[in-house]
Design an enzyme around this catalytic site. Structure first.
Site, mmCIF file in Angstrom:
data_model
loop_
_atom_site.group_PDB
_atom_site.id
_atom_site.type_symbol
_atom_site.label_atom_id
_atom_site.label_comp_id
_atom_site.label_asym_id
_atom_site.label_seq_id
_atom_site.Cartn_x
_atom_site.Cartn_y
_atom_site.Cartn_z
ATOM 1 N N CYS A 1 -16.850 33.813 -50.930
ATOM 2 C CA CYS A 1 -16.731 34.157 -49.623
ATOM 3 C C CYS A 1 -15.450 33.814 -49.196
ATOM 4 C CB CYS A 1 -17.676 33.625 -48.768
ATOM 5 S SG CYS A 1 -17.401 33.702 -46.990
ATOM 6 N N THR B 1 -25.014 33.304 -42.337
ATOM 7 C CA THR B 1 -23.830 33.337 -43.032
ATOM 8 C C THR B 1 -23.266 32.118 -43.529
ATOM 9 O OG1 THR B 1 -22.503 33.239 -41.013
ATOM 10 C CG2 THR B 1 -23.210 35.205 -41.731
#
Length: 328
Positions: free
Chosen positions: A52, A132
């Site tokens: 990420c 997230t």
């Protein structure tokens, strides 16, 4: 059943109009003296994905500030690189076996948590949005402090300085004298480049794709001119602006060019020599950038998790090399 067949990314990230709209982060507290979240050693945990770009921002700052040299200051839990139906998994994804607690997040009270969503629900039982990363977890109050990377890197810039090695105390990547200029760069880099690759890649119709991929390359051209004769984006030193941009540019050729259809040009190849030089100097000359960049994890995540975009799950071999040496 294989974990890939259960991928959450088999659903489109775009809305009904075919456009991708990034979810707004909901946990927005800060670690600061005199607040509910006091700076302390042994209290906070960082949960990230190496794939990420938003989590990588935080890992870079953590490395630059040498937090890893202070025992139990901000330990890291890495999620599995595959993003499945239930979101990020704390440990290896394998739907055919029961969860092994040894793969857990090492967070008191949540050793058996399997998914990042479990931590979100512990912090807020009514949480309904996507879970997230990165997240900064507080073991004292058993909650998430913050899940917005741009804010986390701001307070990590200084808040733990009293505990850090003396050589990094007082070093700021968001110095007062450069803040206006840093903010100015971030204002156009974030929507058109950092988020622009996602808005291009997750678009589900041609209009949505074109209205984002064109501004993306216009901003890359602007960036190329901006870096002419400069080593860094702002002033003559490394700042937050470089950190925030790097995590997108280092993924550009290996992932965004092909997977997100951002293929008008590569960073390498001659169109963006200044950007290419800037990228390679950060990677090869600064261990904080190199050590937090895992190309295998990056490629496996994007090509493996986004089933709507890449239904075969094949991870391409190229480009070779993932990043070119400085002498090219």
């Amino acid at each position: 059943m294989s974990s890939r067949s259960e991928s959450v990314a088999s659903k489109s990230f775009a809305s009904g109009d075919g456009r991708y709209h990034r979810q707004t982060s909901t946990f927005r507290d800060v670690i600061a003296p005199g607040t509910k979240f006091e700076p302390e050693v042994g209290r906070y945990k960082l949960i990230v994905s190496l794939a990420c770009p938003w989590a990588s921002r935080v890992l870079i700052v953590r490395a630059l500030k040498k937090m890893d040299q202070v025992e139990n200051l901000l330990p890291v839990t890495e999620v599995d690189t595959f993003l499945g139906e239930k979101g990020w998994c704390l440990g290896e994804v394998d739907t055919d076996r029961p969860h092994n607690p040894a793969n857990g997040p090492k967070i008191p009270g949540h050793e058996n948590a399997r998914y990042v969503r479990d931590l979100y629900l512990a912090a807020d039982p009514d949480y309904e949005l996507r879970a997230t990363v990165p997240i900064l977890w507080d073991t004292k109050h058993n909650t998430i402090v913050n899940n917005e990377s741009s804010e986390i890197i701001r307070f990590l810039d200084t808040v733990f300085d009293p505990f850090l090695p003396k050589e990094v105390q007082g070093i700021s990547y968001y110095p007062k004298e450069l803040r206006k200029e840093i903010d100015g760069v971030n204002e156009w880099v974030y929507p058109t480049i950092n988020n622009g690759v996602y808005k291009s890649g997750f678009a589900t119709n041609m209009d949505a794709y074109l209205e984002n991929v064109k501004p993306l390359f216009e901003s890359l051209d602007r960036l190329e001119k901006h870096l002419q004769g400069k080593k860094y984006l702002v002033g003559d030193r490394l700042t937050e602006a470089d950190i925030r941009l790097y995590t997108t540019i280092v993924r550009f050729d290996p992932v965004y060019v092909g997977h997100f259809k951002c293929n008008l040009h590569m960073i390498r190849g001659g169109r963006f020599p200044n950007v290419h030089r800037w990228l390679r100097e950060l990677y090869w000359n600064n261990e904080a950038f190199k050590s937090t960049t895992d190309f295998d994890s990056i490629k496996k995540h994007y090509y493996g998790s986004h089933v709507k975009i890449n239904p075969t799950g094949i991870v391409p071999l190229g480009p070779e090399p993932h990043i070119e040496p400085l002498d090219q």
